[in-house]
Design a protein around this motif. Structure first.
Motif, PDB file in Angstrom:
ATOM      1  N   LYS A  69     -18.389  29.118 -14.234  1.00 15.75           N
ATOM      2  CA  LYS A  69     -17.245  28.949 -13.342  1.00 15.75           C
ATOM      3  C   LYS A  69     -16.201  28.027 -13.963  1.00 15.75           C
ATOM      4  CE  LYS A  69     -19.667  30.502  -9.255  1.00 15.75           C
ATOM      5  NZ  LYS A  69     -20.008  30.274  -7.835  1.00 15.75           N
ATOM      6  N   LEU A  70     -15.170  27.689 -13.191  1.00 19.83           N
ATOM      7  CA  LEU A  70     -13.963  27.104 -13.775  1.00 19.83           C
ATOM      8  C   LEU A  70     -14.189  25.739 -14.402  1.00 19.83           C
ATOM      9  CD1 LEU A  70     -10.964  27.629 -14.278  1.00 19.83           C
ATOM     10  CD2 LEU A  70     -10.479  26.499 -12.095  1.00 19.83           C
ATOM     11  N   SER A  71     -14.995  24.883 -13.789  1.00 25.83           N
ATOM     12  CA  SER A  71     -15.194  23.565 -14.397  1.00 25.83           C
ATOM     13  C   SER A  71     -15.903  23.690 -15.738  1.00 25.83           C
ATOM     14  CB  SER A  71     -15.980  22.642 -13.458  1.00 25.83           C
ATOM     15  OG  SER A  71     -17.355  22.958 -13.428  1.00 25.83           O
ATOM     16  N   GLY A  72     -16.724  24.738 -15.888  1.00 18.94           N
ATOM     17  CA  GLY A  72     -17.362  24.983 -17.176  1.00 18.94           C
ATOM     18  C   GLY A  72     -16.358  25.418 -18.228  1.00 18.94           C
ATOM     19  N   LEU A  73     -15.484  26.359 -17.872  1.00 18.33           N
ATOM     20  CA  LEU A  73     -14.482  26.838 -18.825  1.00 18.33           C
ATOM     21  C   LEU A  73     -13.552  25.712 -19.268  1.00 18.33           C
ATOM     22  CD1 LEU A  73     -12.940  29.063 -20.361  1.00 18.33           C
ATOM     23  CD2 LEU A  73     -11.649  29.482 -18.250  1.00 18.33           C
ATOM     24  N   LEU A  74     -12.949  25.015 -18.303  1.00 19.53           N
ATOM     25  CA  LEU A  74     -12.009  23.955 -18.670  1.00 19.53           C
ATOM     26  C   LEU A  74     -12.737  22.795 -19.336  1.00 19.53           C
ATOM     27  CD1 LEU A  74      -9.476  23.845 -15.697  1.00 19.53           C
ATOM     28  CD2 LEU A  74      -9.746  25.507 -17.539  1.00 19.53           C
ATOM     29  N   GLY A  75     -13.965  22.523 -18.892  1.00 18.49           N
ATOM     30  CA  GLY A  75     -14.741  21.455 -19.515  1.00 18.49           C
ATOM     31  C   GLY A  75     -15.031  21.743 -20.971  1.00 18.49           C
ATOM     32  N   HIS A  76     -15.424  22.967 -21.272  1.00 16.99           N
ATOM     33  CA  HIS A  76     -15.716  23.305 -22.667  1.00 16.99           C
ATOM     34  C   HIS A  76     -14.440  23.378 -23.502  1.00 16.99           C
ATOM     35  CE1 HIS A  76     -20.021  23.659 -22.883  1.00 16.99           C
ATOM     36  NE2 HIS A  76     -20.043  24.338 -21.750  1.00 16.99           N
ATOM     37  N   ARG A  77     -13.323  23.761 -22.897  1.00 14.74           N
ATOM     38  CA  ARG A  77     -12.059  23.673 -23.633  1.00 14.74           C
ATOM     39  C   ARG A  77     -11.779  22.221 -24.021  1.00 14.74           C
ATOM     40  NH1 ARG A  77      -8.133  27.731 -20.014  1.00 14.74           N
ATOM     41  NH2 ARG A  77      -8.806  29.680 -21.026  1.00 14.74           N
ATOM     42  N   ASN A 123     -22.011  15.017 -20.047  1.00 21.87           N
ATOM     43  CA  ASN A 123     -22.895  14.892 -18.887  1.00 21.87           C
ATOM     44  C   ASN A 123     -22.699  16.063 -17.932  1.00 21.87           C
ATOM     45  OD1 ASN A 123     -24.685  13.375 -16.980  1.00 21.87           O
ATOM     46  ND2 ASN A 123     -22.808  13.299 -15.767  1.00 21.87           N
ATOM     47  N   HIS A 124     -21.453  16.439 -17.705  1.00 19.10           N
ATOM     48  CA  HIS A 124     -21.170  17.533 -16.772  1.00 19.10           C
ATOM     49  C   HIS A 124     -21.669  18.874 -17.304  1.00 19.10           C
ATOM     50  CE1 HIS A 124     -19.044  19.620 -13.551  1.00 19.10           C
ATOM     51  NE2 HIS A 124     -18.542  20.444 -14.452  1.00 19.10           N
ATOM     52  N   LEU A 125     -21.481  19.117 -18.587  1.00 18.34           N
ATOM     53  CA  LEU A 125     -21.691  20.451 -19.145  1.00 18.34           C
ATOM     54  C   LEU A 125     -23.105  20.712 -19.648  1.00 18.34           C
ATOM     55  CD1 LEU A 125     -18.350  20.644 -21.148  1.00 18.34           C
ATOM     56  CD2 LEU A 125     -18.882  21.877 -19.038  1.00 18.34           C
ATOM     57  N   PHE A 126     -23.841  19.660 -20.015  1.00 19.39           N
ATOM     58  CA  PHE A 126     -25.137  19.872 -20.654  1.00 19.39           C
ATOM     59  C   PHE A 126     -26.333  19.386 -19.837  1.00 19.39           C
ATOM     60  CE2 PHE A 126     -22.411  19.412 -24.628  1.00 19.39           C
ATOM     61  CZ  PHE A 126     -22.315  20.783 -24.829  1.00 19.39           C
ATOM     62  N   SER A 127     -26.106  18.636 -18.773  1.00 20.49           N
ATOM     63  CA  SER A 127     -27.245  18.084 -18.028  1.00 20.49           C
ATOM     64  C   SER A 127     -28.129  19.167 -17.427  1.00 20.49           C
ATOM     65  CB  SER A 127     -26.745  17.143 -16.923  1.00 20.49           C
ATOM     66  OG  SER A 127     -26.146  15.988 -17.468  1.00 20.49           O
ATOM     67  N   PHE A 128     -27.535  20.298 -17.047  1.00 19.78           N
ATOM     68  CA  PHE A 128     -28.323  21.353 -16.398  1.00 19.78           C
ATOM     69  C   PHE A 128     -29.402  21.917 -17.314  1.00 19.78           C
ATOM     70  CE2 PHE A 128     -25.470  24.125 -18.723  1.00 19.78           C
ATOM     71  CZ  PHE A 128     -26.200  25.282 -18.934  1.00 19.78           C
ATOM     72  N   LEU A 129     -29.258  21.710 -18.622  1.00 14.63           N
ATOM     73  CA  LEU A 129     -30.225  22.271 -19.559  1.00 14.63           C
ATOM     74  C   LEU A 129     -31.625  21.693 -19.360  1.00 14.63           C
ATOM     75  CD1 LEU A 129     -27.992  22.235 -22.758  1.00 14.63           C
ATOM     76  CD2 LEU A 129     -28.752  24.276 -21.512  1.00 14.63           C
ATOM     77  N   ALA A 130     -31.701  20.480 -18.813  1.00 18.45           N
ATOM     78  CA  ALA A 130     -33.011  19.858 -18.599  1.00 18.45           C
ATOM     79  C   ALA A 130     -33.811  20.579 -17.520  1.00 18.45           C
ATOM     80  CB  ALA A 130     -32.835  18.388 -18.230  1.00 18.45           C
ATOM     81  N   GLU A 131     -33.112  21.334 -16.661  1.00 18.33           N
ATOM     82  CA  GLU A 131     -33.798  22.063 -15.597  1.00 18.33           C
ATOM     83  C   GLU A 131     -34.432  23.334 -16.160  1.00 18.33           C
ATOM     84  OE1 GLU A 131     -30.823  22.977 -12.733  1.00 18.33           O
ATOM     85  OE2 GLU A 131     -30.019  20.930 -12.704  1.00 18.33           O
ATOM     86  N   GLY A 132     -35.676  23.526 -15.881  1.00 19.50           N
ATOM     87  CA  GLY A 132     -36.308  24.792 -16.236  1.00 19.50           C
ATOM     88  C   GLY A 132     -36.813  24.894 -17.658  1.00 19.50           C
TER      89      GLY A 132
END
Length: 469
Positions: A69-77, A123-132
């Motif tokens: 979603k949008l925060s991911g796109l703009l965050g990675h930009r 922190n915003h873009l990579f923290s989810f990787l710890a899940e699963g």
């Protein structure tokens, strides 16, 4: 040599959202103008779409289900701009506009703000990787090697859904071009991350590691002419950010992830896992990419033969060579970190395939999605349903920097004319009364052609869309 700034801009404080807004306010990251669908001659011009930061929240981790979603796109930009600030980028020619963007990109203020924005974005873009994450069943180099070989065999068996989708399209030239420019979004960046990782003095701990990393980067440098020739066959050029507005979230993310592990030196072991995944992925996809580019674009694909592919035996040797001396010194944490990096890289590769399949399929079927928009509009009218909508009144040449929506939306032209795009190959003309369905997370942009254009964007909930179709 650029003289230091005589004064420093005020810092934005501790609010994460104010930090990223201050960073994105750089003139090089301003919203796109009508002539900037591509920026092949200006490696510093990287439109972020900063106005949207007023309502996006970067104060905490991004949930896994919002990665596209949008925060991911703009965050990675923004994060790509952070990482690229430490690399040398030179334009083909230094026009006044390019010089201004170059000055802003490499400015002291941008370096300070990038240092503040970096941990917020990571922190915003990579923290989810710890899940699963699934840990290895047992520690040790043998277990890590076995897992890599198992992943290799599984990936080889299932193929690549993204390339499959490209080869199924009707508009093969358009889809092949889009695939090639996505490759250009992450391949050079990942190799730059490898070059960055090689810097340092660590031979006393592992005397084979630095030569290996240097050789990896040298291989990329030596293949640069073949890479440029391949892109030229697809009508594309090599400068960084040349097709910035058309890079998918996940294409940026794949490069950013390896940079994240490379630049944060405490992540060495995870970096090595992600690097092994990179080499595995390249070995598994090289022939598929070559076939797609040769078929869709008649491009010269000799680039894919510039380095040998790895099979099972090569992967076993590589994992053992990288891990054994480090495990002897530092123990099982090496394997644990390696496994995390490998798994996280695999997760981004999987997300990229999903993102590509959905984008390419939608872009190849715009007429179908125009027909769907007509059906949805009729359904709303026939059932007297009122949904949330946004209305925009824009003037001639006003441009909407490419973006994604966090929900399904219609675009309905009340008056005027616009160009709508989702690729570098063509633009789609919309006139009064035209409408199209834009599914959640699909990348697109537009430019107004008439003196003024009024259009509406009704928001279509998932359950309603499923009910209609």
């Amino acid at each position: 040599m650029t003289a230091p700034s005589p004064h420093y801009s005020p810092l934005p404080g501790d609010d994460p959202n104010e930090i990223v807004k201050a960073f994105a306010a750089n003139r090089a990251f301003r919203a796109a103008e009508w002539e900037e669908l591509t920026t092949e001659d200006n490696p510093y011009r990287r439109p972020v779409r900063p106005d949207d930061l007023a309502w996006l929240d970067y104060s905490g981790p991004m949930p896994a289900d919002k990665a596209l979603k949008l925060s991911g796109l703009l965050g990675h930009r923004m994060l790509r701009n952070v990482y690229d600030l430490d690399a040398l980028h030179l334009p083909p020619a230094r026009t006044p506009a390019v010089a201004e963007d170059q000055k802003a990109f490499y400015s002291h203020d941008n370096r300070v703000l990038s240092a503040l924005a970096k941990p917020v974005l990571e922190n915003h873009l990579f923290s989810f990787l710890a899940e699963g994450r699934t840990p290895l069943e047992r520690p040790g180099v043998a277990a890590a090697t076995s897992h890599v070989i198992g992943a290799f065999e599984q990936r080889r068996a299932v193929g690549n859904k993204a390339i499959d989708a490209v080869e199924r399209t009707v508009g093969k030239r358009e889809a092949g071009t889009f695939l090639m420019l996505q490759l250009s979004a992450f391949l050079p960046s990942m190799n730059a991350a490898v070059g960055r990782a090689a810097l340092g003095e660590y031979d006393h701990a592992c005397d084979s590691l630095r030569p290996f990393l240097v050789d990896e980067y040298r291989s990329w440098v030596n293949s640069s002419a073949a890479y440029a020739k391949m892109l030229d066959g697809g009508g594309l050029k090599t400068p960084a950010a040349a097709y910035w507005q058309l890079y998918l979230t996940t294409s940026l993310a794949r490069g950013n992830h390896l940079h994240h592990l490379s630049v944060n030196r405490e992540n060495l072991f995870a970096f090595l896992g992600a690097l092994v995944h990179k080499k595995m992925d390249e070995s598994l996809t090289r022939d598929r990419f070559a076939d797609a580019f040769a078929t869709c674009l008649t491009a010269d694909t000799g680039y894919f033969g510039t380095a040998p592919a790895l099979a099972e035996d090569g992967l076993r040797e590589l994992v053992g060579r990288l891990l054994t001396p480090l495990v002897a010194r530092y123990g099982d944490e090496v394997v644990e970190g390696f496994h995390q990096g490998f798994e996280d890289a695999a997760r981004f590769a999987g997300l990229w395939e999903t993102d590509m399949v959905e984008q390419v399929t939608w872009a190849d079927s715009i007429q179908e999605y125009q027909d769907k928009a007509i059906r949805i509009d009729k359904y709303l009218s026939d059932n007297n349903i009122v949904v949330d909508l946004d209305t925009f009144v824009e003037s001639n040449e006003e441009t909407s920097t490419t973006h994604v929506h966090n929900e399904h939306r219609l675009v309905m032209i009340e008056s005027g004319q616009m160009h709508f795009w989702n690729n570098v190959t063509h633009k789609i003309e919309f006139n009064q009364g035209d409408k199209v369905l834009i599914p959640v997370s699909r990348l697109h942009g537009s430019t107004v052609l008439s003196g003024e254009c009024t259009y509406h964007q009704p928001i279509i909930p998932d359950d309603m869309l499923n009910q209609i179709f």
